[in-house]
Design a protein around this motif. Structure first.
Motif, PDB file in Angstrom:
ATOM      1  N   PHE A 107       0.844  -1.192   0.000  1.00  0.00           N
ATOM      2  CA  PHE A 107       0.000   0.000   0.000  1.00  0.00           C
ATOM      3  C   PHE A 107       0.876   1.236   0.000  1.00  0.00           C
ATOM      4  O   PHE A 107       1.944   1.249   0.610  1.00  0.00           O
ATOM      5  CB  PHE A 107      -0.958  -0.032   1.198  1.00  0.00           C
ATOM      6  CG  PHE A 107      -1.914  -1.183   1.126  1.00  0.00           C
ATOM      7  CD1 PHE A 107      -3.086  -1.094   0.373  1.00  0.00           C
ATOM      8  CD2 PHE A 107      -1.616  -2.394   1.759  1.00  0.00           C
ATOM      9  CE1 PHE A 107      -3.943  -2.183   0.270  1.00  0.00           C
ATOM     10  CE2 PHE A 107      -2.470  -3.482   1.651  1.00  0.00           C
ATOM     11  CZ  PHE A 107      -3.641  -3.387   0.911  1.00  0.00           C
ATOM     12  N   CYS A 108       0.407   2.249  -0.724  1.00  0.00           N
ATOM     13  CA  CYS A 108       1.207   3.464  -0.896  1.00  0.00           C
ATOM     14  C   CYS A 108       1.419   4.173   0.443  1.00  0.00           C
ATOM     15  O   CYS A 108       0.452   4.468   1.142  1.00  0.00           O
ATOM     16  CB  CYS A 108       0.497   4.381  -1.886  1.00  0.00           C
ATOM     17  SG  CYS A 108       1.373   5.932  -2.114  1.00  0.00           S
ATOM     18  N   PRO A 109       2.662   4.470   0.799  1.00  0.00           N
ATOM     19  CA  PRO A 109       2.920   5.173   2.060  1.00  0.00           C
ATOM     20  C   PRO A 109       2.450   6.639   2.010  1.00  0.00           C
ATOM     21  O   PRO A 109       2.314   7.285   3.041  1.00  0.00           O
ATOM     22  CB  PRO A 109       4.448   5.088   2.221  1.00  0.00           C
ATOM     23  CG  PRO A 109       4.981   4.872   0.852  1.00  0.00           C
ATOM     24  CD  PRO A 109       3.908   4.150   0.077  1.00  0.00           C
ATOM     25  N   VAL A 110       2.191   7.146   0.787  1.00  0.00           N
ATOM     26  CA  VAL A 110       1.789   8.547   0.651  1.00  0.00           C
ATOM     27  C   VAL A 110       0.270   8.679   0.733  1.00  0.00           C
ATOM     28  O   VAL A 110      -0.265   9.463   1.525  1.00  0.00           O
ATOM     29  CB  VAL A 110       2.305   9.149  -0.681  1.00  0.00           C
ATOM     30  CG1 VAL A 110       1.857  10.593  -0.840  1.00  0.00           C
ATOM     31  CG2 VAL A 110       3.829   9.043  -0.755  1.00  0.00           C
ATOM     32  N   CYS A 111      -0.460   7.893  -0.095  1.00  0.00           N
ATOM     33  CA  CYS A 111      -1.910   8.092  -0.172  1.00  0.00           C
ATOM     34  C   CYS A 111      -2.720   6.875   0.286  1.00  0.00           C
ATOM     35  O   CYS A 111      -3.934   6.969   0.428  1.00  0.00           O
ATOM     36  CB  CYS A 111      -2.312   8.471  -1.599  1.00  0.00           C
ATOM     37  SG  CYS A 111      -2.142   7.102  -2.750  1.00  0.00           S
ATOM     38  N   GLY A 112      -2.087   5.747   0.511  1.00  0.00           N
ATOM     39  CA  GLY A 112      -2.798   4.577   1.032  1.00  0.00           C
ATOM     40  C   GLY A 112      -3.447   3.701  -0.036  1.00  0.00           C
ATOM     41  O   GLY A 112      -3.991   2.646   0.282  1.00  0.00           O
ATOM     42  N   ARG A 134       4.559   0.614  -7.714  1.00  0.00           N
ATOM     43  CA  ARG A 134       4.045   1.925  -8.102  1.00  0.00           C
ATOM     44  C   ARG A 134       2.594   2.056  -7.648  1.00  0.00           C
ATOM     45  O   ARG A 134       1.805   1.125  -7.764  1.00  0.00           O
ATOM     46  CB  ARG A 134       4.122   2.073  -9.619  1.00  0.00           C
ATOM     47  CG  ARG A 134       3.738   3.453 -10.073  1.00  0.00           C
ATOM     48  CD  ARG A 134       4.220   3.698 -11.469  1.00  0.00           C
ATOM     49  NE  ARG A 134       4.277   5.127 -11.744  1.00  0.00           N
ATOM     50  CZ  ARG A 134       4.812   5.623 -12.838  1.00  0.00           C
ATOM     51  NH1 ARG A 134       5.350   4.834 -13.732  1.00  0.00           N
ATOM     52  NH2 ARG A 134       4.804   6.917 -13.037  1.00  0.00           N
ATOM     53  N   CYS A 135       2.276   3.229  -7.161  1.00  0.00           N
ATOM     54  CA  CYS A 135       0.924   3.504  -6.652  1.00  0.00           C
ATOM     55  C   CYS A 135      -0.072   3.556  -7.822  1.00  0.00           C
ATOM     56  O   CYS A 135       0.217   4.150  -8.860  1.00  0.00           O
ATOM     57  CB  CYS A 135       0.947   4.830  -5.907  1.00  0.00           C
ATOM     58  SG  CYS A 135      -0.647   5.337  -5.270  1.00  0.00           S
ATOM     59  N   ILE A 136      -1.275   2.955  -7.632  1.00  0.00           N
ATOM     60  CA  ILE A 136      -2.265   2.947  -8.721  1.00  0.00           C
ATOM     61  C   ILE A 136      -3.031   4.273  -8.806  1.00  0.00           C
ATOM     62  O   ILE A 136      -3.681   4.545  -9.797  1.00  0.00           O
ATOM     63  CB  ILE A 136      -3.297   1.781  -8.581  1.00  0.00           C
ATOM     64  CG1 ILE A 136      -4.000   1.853  -7.222  1.00  0.00           C
ATOM     65  CG2 ILE A 136      -2.644   0.432  -8.800  1.00  0.00           C
ATOM     66  CD1 ILE A 136      -5.263   0.999  -7.166  1.00  0.00           C
ATOM     67  N   ASP A 147      -3.330  10.357  -9.352  1.00  0.00           N
ATOM     68  CA  ASP A 147      -2.857  11.652  -8.844  1.00  0.00           C
ATOM     69  C   ASP A 147      -1.575  11.512  -8.025  1.00  0.00           C
ATOM     70  O   ASP A 147      -1.002  12.518  -7.602  1.00  0.00           O
ATOM     71  CB  ASP A 147      -3.927  12.295  -7.939  1.00  0.00           C
ATOM     72  CG  ASP A 147      -5.181  12.621  -8.732  1.00  0.00           C
ATOM     73  OD1 ASP A 147      -5.045  12.937  -9.934  1.00  0.00           O
ATOM     74  OD2 ASP A 147      -6.284  12.525  -8.157  1.00  0.00           O
ATOM     75  N   CYS A 148      -1.180  10.284  -7.787  1.00  0.00           N
ATOM     76  CA  CYS A 148      -0.027  10.087  -6.896  1.00  0.00           C
ATOM     77  C   CYS A 148       1.145   9.457  -7.646  1.00  0.00           C
ATOM     78  O   CYS A 148       2.185  10.073  -7.818  1.00  0.00           O
ATOM     79  CB  CYS A 148      -0.448   9.215  -5.700  1.00  0.00           C
ATOM     80  SG  CYS A 148       0.894   8.768  -4.600  1.00  0.00           S
ATOM     81  N   HIS A 149       0.919   8.240  -8.123  1.00  0.00           N
ATOM     82  CA  HIS A 149       1.953   7.512  -8.865  1.00  0.00           C
ATOM     83  C   HIS A 149       3.292   7.405  -8.130  1.00  0.00           C
ATOM     84  O   HIS A 149       4.346   7.358  -8.744  1.00  0.00           O
ATOM     85  CB  HIS A 149       2.185   8.131 -10.258  1.00  0.00           C
ATOM     86  CG  HIS A 149       1.219   7.609 -11.281  1.00  0.00           C
ATOM     87  ND1 HIS A 149       0.603   6.389 -11.176  1.00  0.00           N
ATOM     88  CD2 HIS A 149       0.773   8.158 -12.442  1.00  0.00           C
ATOM     89  CE1 HIS A 149      -0.188   6.211 -12.209  1.00  0.00           C
ATOM     90  NE2 HIS A 149      -0.118   7.264 -12.995  1.00  0.00           N
ATOM     91  N   TYR A 150       3.217   7.407  -6.829  1.00  0.00           N
ATOM     92  CA  TYR A 150       4.442   7.239  -6.040  1.00  0.00           C
ATOM     93  C   TYR A 150       5.061   5.883  -6.384  1.00  0.00           C
ATOM     94  O   TYR A 150       4.360   4.888  -6.504  1.00  0.00           O
ATOM     95  CB  TYR A 150       4.092   7.298  -4.548  1.00  0.00           C
ATOM     96  CG  TYR A 150       5.255   7.066  -3.620  1.00  0.00           C
ATOM     97  CD1 TYR A 150       6.158   8.089  -3.325  1.00  0.00           C
ATOM     98  CD2 TYR A 150       5.445   5.819  -3.023  1.00  0.00           C
ATOM     99  CE1 TYR A 150       7.218   7.873  -2.473  1.00  0.00           C
ATOM    100  CE2 TYR A 150       6.515   5.591  -2.166  1.00  0.00           C
ATOM    101  CZ  TYR A 150       7.397   6.626  -1.894  1.00  0.00           C
ATOM    102  OH  TYR A 150       8.453   6.401  -1.060  1.00  0.00           O
ATOM    103  N   SER A 151       6.378   5.853  -6.565  1.00  0.00           N
ATOM    104  CA  SER A 151       6.986   4.552  -6.826  1.00  0.00           C
ATOM    105  C   SER A 151       8.169   4.325  -5.896  1.00  0.00           C
ATOM    106  O   SER A 151       8.793   5.271  -5.400  1.00  0.00           O
ATOM    107  CB  SER A 151       7.396   4.425  -8.291  1.00  0.00           C
ATOM    108  OG  SER A 151       8.466   5.288  -8.537  1.00  0.00           O
TER     109      SER A 151
END
Ligand SMILES: [Zn+2]
Length: 227
Positions: free
Chosen positions: A39-44, A78-80, A83-87
């Motif tokens: 799970f994305c640490p930025v947006c969950g 990579r975040c799905i 708006d985030c796409h944190y990888s």
């Protein structure tokens, strides 16, 4: 088989060995972690796997005369969330993100310096790294500060039968207390000159008395380095 963590002194206990390949005296171990939901640490939001990056890590701990090569299969996520796409790349505690060498190897290099007969060259050869790298690792972990020069310092040599080139080390002491200020590996000019000139001139000018025997080069320090 998670004795890998004990065997290699690795901290990550969810690491598994997915392959062992023996090539002559070299064992190539492939390490990875089991795939788990990320799970994305930025947006969950959930993260999806972008594949696996293979990294080869130098970990020259010998066991039964085998040398080890570790191949790390590092998952990339990579975040799905559009708006985030944190990888992020999966990290393993026992290896620094940017280095091609396990942390344990660095500690083995530092430890090898405890043997006074070892040099950066011999250590570098054993661990299959460059002399500069071995020296840089030592400097990173071991801080050997000198004391400040005082108004009266004494210099003397110690006979070191370590190698033909550096027979005498130079001991610099505070004359009042006898505290060792520093120890240089040789009393030769190519060692003492860069050493003394790297000390700020204000500090060198504080020295009012130099105590030594009649060895002429020591007496010359007064005008060469302390004046
Ligand atoms: Zn995200």
């Amino acid at each position: 088989m998670n004795s890998i963590t004990d065997l290699l002194d690795l901290e990550d206990n969810d690491v598994i060995i997915s392959n062992i390949d023996v090539q002559g005296q070299t064992k190539v171990l492939t390490l990875e972690t089991p795939p788990t939901a990320h799970f994305c640490p930025v947006c969950g939001f959930r993260m999806y796997s972008r594949g696996v990056k293979k990294r080869t890590i130098n970990h020259p701990i010998l066991q039964d005369n085998y040398s080890f090569v570790l191949i790390l299969k590092q998952r990339r996520w990579r975040c799905i969330n559009p708006d985030c796409h944190y990888s992020t790349n999966e990290s393993f505690k026992f290896v620094n993100k940017s280095r091609r060498m396990s942390n344990a190897t660095e500690m083995l290099i530092v430890s090898a310096y405890k043997d006074l007969m070892e040099s950066s060259t011999s250590i570098a050869k054993r661990f299959n790294v460059s002399d500069t790298f071995a020296h840089e690792v030592f400097d990173r972990y071991v801080k050997l500060d000198r004391l400040s020069l005082t108004d009266a310092i004494s210099v003397d040599e110690v006979f070191l039968d370590m190698d033909d080139y550096c027979k005498y080390a130079l001991v610099i002491q505070d004359f009042h207390t006898g505290d060792p200020i520093d120890l240089l590996r040789s009393r030769r000019t190519n060692v003492t000159e860069p050493y003394f000139t790297s000390i700020p001139i204000e500090e060198r000018l504080e020295v009012r008395y130099l105590i030594s025997d009649m060895y002429n080069p020591y007496i010359a320090y007064v005008v060469r380095y302390l004046f």
